[in-house]
Design a protein around this motif. Sequence first.
Motif, mmCIF file in Angstrom:
data_model
loop_
_atom_site.group_PDB
_atom_site.id
_atom_site.type_symbol
_atom_site.label_atom_id
_atom_site.label_comp_id
_atom_site.label_asym_id
_atom_site.label_seq_id
_atom_site.Cartn_x
_atom_site.Cartn_y
_atom_site.Cartn_z
ATOM 1 N N VAL A 1 0.834 -1.203 0.000
ATOM 2 C CA VAL A 1 0.000 0.000 0.000
ATOM 3 C C VAL A 1 0.867 1.250 0.000
ATOM 4 C CG1 VAL A 1 -1.780 1.278 1.275
ATOM 5 C CG2 VAL A 1 -1.847 -1.224 1.198
ATOM 6 N N LYS A 2 2.084 1.145 0.566
ATOM 7 C CA LYS A 2 2.934 2.317 0.725
ATOM 8 C C LYS A 2 4.181 2.298 -0.161
ATOM 9 C CE LYS A 2 2.965 4.124 4.793
ATOM 10 N NZ LYS A 2 3.194 4.451 6.213
ATOM 11 N N LEU A 3 4.400 1.218 -0.881
ATOM 12 C CA LEU A 3 5.596 1.135 -1.710
ATOM 13 C C LEU A 3 5.383 1.794 -3.069
ATOM 14 C CD1 LEU A 3 6.812 -2.505 -0.964
ATOM 15 C CD2 LEU A 3 7.663 -0.369 0.002
ATOM 16 N N SER A 4 6.440 2.334 -3.628
ATOM 17 C CA SER A 4 6.314 3.156 -4.832
ATOM 18 C C SER A 4 5.946 2.351 -6.071
ATOM 19 C CB SER A 4 7.631 3.907 -5.080
ATOM 20 O OG SER A 4 8.711 2.988 -5.216
ATOM 21 N N LYS A 5 6.482 1.154 -6.232
ATOM 22 C CA LYS A 5 6.277 0.395 -7.461
ATOM 23 C C LYS A 5 4.911 -0.280 -7.542
ATOM 24 C CE LYS A 5 9.652 -2.060 -9.130
ATOM 25 N NZ LYS A 5 10.761 -3.025 -9.268
ATOM 26 N N SER A 6 4.138 -0.212 -6.472
ATOM 27 C CA SER A 6 2.833 -0.876 -6.465
ATOM 28 C C SER A 6 1.674 0.114 -6.531
ATOM 29 C CB SER A 6 2.689 -1.743 -5.206
ATOM 30 O OG SER A 6 2.974 -0.989 -4.049
ATOM 31 N N GLN A 7 1.965 1.360 -6.836
ATOM 32 C CA GLN A 7 0.909 2.369 -6.822
ATOM 33 C C GLN A 7 0.002 2.307 -8.046
ATOM 34 O OE1 GLN A 7 0.347 4.208 -3.928
ATOM 35 N NE2 GLN A 7 1.844 2.644 -3.379
ATOM 36 N N THR A 8 0.449 1.694 -9.110
ATOM 37 C CA THR A 8 -0.390 1.481 -10.288
ATOM 38 C C THR A 8 -0.039 0.130 -10.896
ATOM 39 O OG1 THR A 8 1.193 2.601 -11.756
ATOM 40 C CG2 THR A 8 -0.597 3.938 -10.845
ATOM 41 N N GLY A 9 -1.012 -0.503 -11.510
ATOM 42 C CA GLY A 9 -0.771 -1.757 -12.196
ATOM 43 C C GLY A 9 -0.523 -2.933 -11.291
ATOM 44 N N PHE A 10 -0.675 -2.769 -9.990
ATOM 45 C CA PHE A 10 -0.495 -3.862 -9.046
ATOM 46 C C PHE A 10 -1.819 -4.609 -8.920
ATOM 47 C CE2 PHE A 10 0.369 -5.865 -4.913
ATOM 48 C CZ PHE A 10 1.693 -6.243 -5.074
ATOM 49 N N PHE A 11 -1.757 -5.931 -8.848
ATOM 50 C CA PHE A 11 -3.008 -6.682 -8.821
ATOM 51 C C PHE A 11 -3.795 -6.424 -7.541
ATOM 52 C CE2 PHE A 11 -5.631 -10.172 -7.467
ATOM 53 C CZ PHE A 11 -6.455 -10.336 -8.572
ATOM 54 N N SER A 12 -5.087 -6.242 -7.695
ATOM 55 C CA SER A 12 -6.021 -6.202 -6.570
ATOM 56 C C SER A 12 -7.338 -6.788 -7.045
ATOM 57 C CB SER A 12 -6.228 -4.771 -6.063
ATOM 58 O OG SER A 12 -7.064 -4.044 -6.947
ATOM 59 N N ILE A 13 -8.147 -7.255 -6.108
ATOM 60 C CA ILE A 13 -9.445 -7.788 -6.519
ATOM 61 C C ILE A 13 -10.331 -6.666 -7.038
ATOM 62 C CG2 ILE A 13 -9.354 -9.819 -5.039
ATOM 63 C CD1 ILE A 13 -11.149 -8.369 -3.056
ATOM 64 N N ALA A 14 -10.038 -5.430 -6.667
ATOM 65 C CA ALA A 14 -10.797 -4.299 -7.212
ATOM 66 C C ALA A 14 -10.527 -4.151 -8.703
ATOM 67 C CB ALA A 14 -10.441 -3.014 -6.473
ATOM 68 N N SER A 15 -9.257 -4.276 -9.095
ATOM 69 C CA SER A 15 -8.940 -4.159 -10.525
ATOM 70 C C SER A 15 -9.557 -5.306 -11.310
ATOM 71 C CB SER A 15 -7.425 -4.117 -10.731
ATOM 72 O OG SER A 15 -6.796 -5.260 -10.182
ATOM 73 N N LEU A 16 -9.549 -6.503 -10.737
ATOM 74 C CA LEU A 16 -10.153 -7.640 -11.413
ATOM 75 C C LEU A 16 -11.667 -7.450 -11.553
ATOM 76 C CD1 LEU A 16 -9.342 -11.369 -10.849
ATOM 77 C CD2 LEU A 16 -11.707 -10.624 -10.868
ATOM 78 N N LEU A 17 -12.314 -7.033 -10.458
ATOM 79 C CA LEU A 17 -13.764 -6.863 -10.497
ATOM 80 C C LEU A 17 -14.175 -5.676 -11.360
ATOM 81 C CD1 LEU A 17 -14.633 -7.697 -6.780
ATOM 82 C CD2 LEU A 17 -15.029 -9.097 -8.808
ATOM 83 N N GLN A 18 -13.330 -4.665 -11.419
ATOM 84 C CA GLN A 18 -13.615 -3.552 -12.324
ATOM 85 C C GLN A 18 -13.660 -4.051 -13.766
ATOM 86 O OE1 GLN A 18 -10.592 -0.545 -12.501
ATOM 87 N NE2 GLN A 18 -11.969 1.013 -13.293
ATOM 88 N N GLN A 19 -12.739 -4.936 -14.142
ATOM 89 C CA GLN A 19 -12.747 -5.522 -15.477
ATOM 90 C C GLN A 19 -14.007 -6.349 -15.723
ATOM 91 O OE1 GLN A 19 -9.150 -7.794 -15.848
ATOM 92 N NE2 GLN A 19 -7.843 -6.001 -16.117
#
Length: 690
Positions: free
Chosen positions: A347-365
């Motif tokens: 949640v706080k690391l720089s490389k995971s701020q975009t394009g990191f897998f989450s169930i929200a991104s999956l469900l949005q698709q």
Amino acid sequence: MTSLRNFRPIIVFFSLALVLLSLSRVSLLVWQHKQLSQWQDIFYILLQGLRVDIATLCWLYTLPAFLLALLPTSGKFGRGFVFVLRSWLVCGLVVLAYMELATPSFILEYNLRPNRLFIEYLVYPKEVFSMLWKGYKLPLFLGLAGATLVGFYSWRLSGKLTQTGNQPRWWTRPILAVCVVAFGIMGARSTLQHRPLNPALVAFSTNPLLNDLVLNSSYSLVFAAKSMASERNAEEYYGDMPLNDVIATIKRYSPSSTNYIASDTIPTLNVRHPSEAKRKNLVILLQESLGAQFVGRLGGLPLTPHLDNLMDEGWNFTQIYATGTRSVRGIEAITTGFTPTPSRAVVKLSKSQTGFFSIASLLQQKGYTTQFIYGGESHFDNMKSFFLGNGFQDIIDFPQFDQPRFVGSWGVSDQDLYTMADKQFRRLHQSGKPFFSLVFTSSNHSPYEYPDSQITPYSQEKHTRFNAVKYADKALGDFIHQAQQSDYWKDTIFLIIADHDARAVGALPVPIKHFHIPALILGKDIPPREDNRLASSIDMPPTLLSLIGVESISPMIGHDLTRPLSRHYQRALMQFDKNFAYLTHDSVIVLRPDKAPLGYYYDAKSQTARPQPVTDVMIKRAKAHALIGGKLYRQGLYTVPSTHITEASVLAQHHDEQPQKSELTTTPVTNIDPTSSCTQNVPYAHPTAH
């Protein structure tokens, strides 16, 4: 003698600081004497603590001593230098004193000396100052008053000590300066070994607090800041393994229902088939600091009567363990299925701020509306940035609550939060579009503020965690009762789960019993059942996706608990500061920085452990799970599958790669008991078949 008199300010302040740190350590030892396992520990802590203090003070005073050896203290330039010198000496002593005065409150909350959590909280002064003012007035006052007194008297003392006197001759000054640097570096390193003094070098106990008592709080804080800056990898702590070996080991300990697919870009890519055909909404009610120790049905205190009753109405998991001790670690596990690491949560690391897998991104698709509802400021702990960058379309936080009934240090009350949640769910349900909502509570957080006249207090003092838990439970119970009367209830799956326990205290290097949390799935079509399988927070996302009828292609390695899961595969992963624990039904392996792994026989019922020999196989299994998260994060391999990888193409590839399809076919969930340990109808697929 003239040379020594010239260094009198450094010598006196060095001595004062050494006495201050030693007295603080003795006081903490007296206070925490029950944590000592044997009297020899006292001598070790005091002796090694003196070593750490000397090293700390060498780091602090070598530079001013070096300058004092070279520069004059008389004349206009000399007076300016003396002012800087006095400021350095006084400020250093004040910081040392303040950090020691702040230590007892931090130990009460985290059972450790101030560490990276202390630094992370400083990023949010509004929320933290409000919390300190309302919940820690006395410690805050004592800390500031003590630091002020130290500053006042040490400034007066520094003035007397820096009065111009005889100074060494000019030709001796370079020699003195070289000697100061040499002795300073030797003292700061405190060892002739390749690596200088560090916490691992003086660690001696499996009890993290005892190891921390060897340190002083300023050293602990600076070391944490240095570690945060470098974000050391798990490999540096536990040793390395090739990524291919890590992946193969992970797959070897995954049940056949986790169907891995060959992928160069996402090594843990797998496809999961849902247990339900009908699409449903998903709501996760993430409970702040609700450890099993507060839940009556899990053997804890009688503080959660509403949750206890709800456990008779849904799918109740009795052996779920959190992955860490911070909210962001809980969010990481519940929303992304990511394994814990010794680094900060993603949640706080720089490389995971975009394009990191989450169930929200999956469900949005999948056409879901995705949202996060929080009663405080969503920028706290970088939640807003992480969520918006990874699939959450709508953020509802404090500014959007119109005339809440109660506002505390961390935002609106849980009742106000659930009122907003119910309003949102009704609106979203009327739209006819499926939705996913993460609702994060905050009432059960220091300083434990909640509205009056809502509960019968458990403890006489109002602002205690016990009373806050009771209030949070009442708010939860009232909301579920209201939701059951709503139109959206029949189309929604609810997960009630804690982010972590309130405190992590114990003699084990990872206090396992304080990672035990409640997890309950509710819904119109969820039959009541009690599930005693051992599981982790990371198992919840795959399970929920299966329950809401979503076929997922993801990098998550968690288990889908709607499927049978034998004891062989059941496990929980826990990260406690720099220690990693891999828990199975009867044992636990603990990986520690720069030290040999520890093994214990662990009895979950009695929550007791005794030493156990460890094998290479056990260590490899634990290490693979400890390393995989960091490796995938750093190489950008835990991501949302590319849009060109459609479900059809992935499933076709998966079909083509199975030479014995019948061996990987799972029995429909409707024909099995998800809590069963039987796996004869769900044979394990060896990694070579994937």
